[in-house]
Design a protein around this motif. Structure first.
Motif, PDB file in Angstrom:
ATOM      1  N   PHE A 119     -11.869 -14.361 -14.324  1.00 40.50           N
ATOM      2  CA  PHE A 119     -12.872 -13.594 -15.060  1.00 40.50           C
ATOM      3  C   PHE A 119     -12.815 -12.096 -14.781  1.00 40.50           C
ATOM      4  O   PHE A 119     -13.353 -11.302 -15.545  1.00 40.50           O
ATOM      5  CB  PHE A 119     -14.282 -14.111 -14.745  1.00 40.50           C
ATOM      6  N   PHE A 120     -12.192 -11.677 -13.673  1.00 42.39           N
ATOM      7  CA  PHE A 120     -12.140 -10.258 -13.343  1.00 42.39           C
ATOM      8  C   PHE A 120     -11.319  -9.504 -14.388  1.00 42.39           C
ATOM      9  O   PHE A 120     -10.196  -9.886 -14.712  1.00 42.39           O
ATOM     10  CB  PHE A 120     -11.501 -10.022 -11.960  1.00 42.39           C
ATOM     11  N   ARG A 121     -11.883  -8.411 -14.920  1.00 48.56           N
ATOM     12  CA  ARG A 121     -11.194  -7.567 -15.892  1.00 48.56           C
ATOM     13  C   ARG A 121     -11.458  -6.104 -15.544  1.00 48.56           C
ATOM     14  O   ARG A 121     -12.597  -5.721 -15.243  1.00 48.56           O
ATOM     15  CB  ARG A 121     -11.711  -7.799 -17.313  1.00 48.56           C
ATOM     16  N   GLU A 122     -10.392  -5.294 -15.592  1.00 45.68           N
ATOM     17  CA  GLU A 122     -10.587  -3.863 -15.382  1.00 45.68           C
ATOM     18  C   GLU A 122     -11.547  -3.355 -16.451  1.00 45.68           C
ATOM     19  O   GLU A 122     -11.465  -3.738 -17.616  1.00 45.68           O
ATOM     20  CB  GLU A 122      -9.247  -3.137 -15.431  1.00 45.68           C
ATOM     21  N   GLY A 123     -12.501  -2.552 -16.024  1.00 40.51           N
ATOM     22  CA  GLY A 123     -13.531  -2.052 -16.937  1.00 40.51           C
ATOM     23  C   GLY A 123     -14.830  -2.837 -16.869  1.00 40.51           C
ATOM     24  O   GLY A 123     -15.828  -2.433 -17.473  1.00 40.51           O
ATOM     25  N   ASP A 124     -14.860  -3.966 -16.128  1.00 38.13           N
ATOM     26  CA  ASP A 124     -16.100  -4.732 -15.978  1.00 38.13           C
ATOM     27  C   ASP A 124     -17.188  -3.838 -15.402  1.00 38.13           C
ATOM     28  O   ASP A 124     -16.971  -3.129 -14.418  1.00 38.13           O
ATOM     29  CB  ASP A 124     -15.911  -5.916 -15.013  1.00 38.13           C
ATOM     30  N   ALA A 125     -18.365  -3.882 -16.007  1.00 37.28           N
ATOM     31  CA  ALA A 125     -19.503  -3.106 -15.525  1.00 37.28           C
ATOM     32  C   ALA A 125     -20.312  -3.942 -14.534  1.00 37.28           C
ATOM     33  O   ALA A 125     -20.757  -5.047 -14.851  1.00 37.28           O
ATOM     34  CB  ALA A 125     -20.390  -2.683 -16.690  1.00 37.28           C
TER      35      ALA A 125
END
Length: 132
Positions: free
Chosen positions: A24-30
């Motif tokens: 689930f980790f994505r660059e840009g996650d707030a």
């Protein structure tokens, strides 16, 4: 009483999490606080590797023969976050967690709520200082 917000870079390790959660980790996650306000962003996924477990060689127990093997049910994920902190009496706080190496923090986004451990932080940008 308005407090000054400082942006810092923080490396957080989420150890032995289920592989399904690691995906689930994505660059840009707030990263959000309890009120849903953005208080940080995932800048970079540094590593996403299988966790390791200790295995003992049962045929050579007298020599304490052990080794590490990949754990198929766990992943270790290290991420670089840029987060908003408040300083009180010389201590930085992120979402009411003291920013200290080894402290646990909760990463709350629209997609996940996962606990991690602070493994490094810098009031400047870690990515810039290490040339990444």
């Amino acid at each position: 009483d308005v407090k000054d917000i400082q942006k810092i870079s923080m490396k957080i390790k989420c150890a032995s999490i289920m592989p399904e959660l690691a995906g689930f980790f994505r660059e840009g996650d707030a990263i959000k606080d309890n009120d849903g306000n953005a208080i940080g962003v995932l800048k970079k996924i540094i590593s996403d590797v299988p966790s390791e477990i200790i295995t003992v060689n049962q045929f050579n127990l007298r020599n304490n023969d052990y080794f590490l093997v990949p754990n198929p049910s766990g992943k270790d994920v290290v991420c670089l976050f840029e987060i908003n902190c408040i300083e009180e009496k010389g201590v930085l706080y992120f979402n009411n967690y003291a920013v200290k190496i080894g402290n646990n923090v909760v990463l709350n986004t629209d997609s996940y709520n996962i606990q991690g451990v602070i493994i490094d932080f810098d009031r400047g940008s870690l990515a810039e200082k290490k040339g990444k």
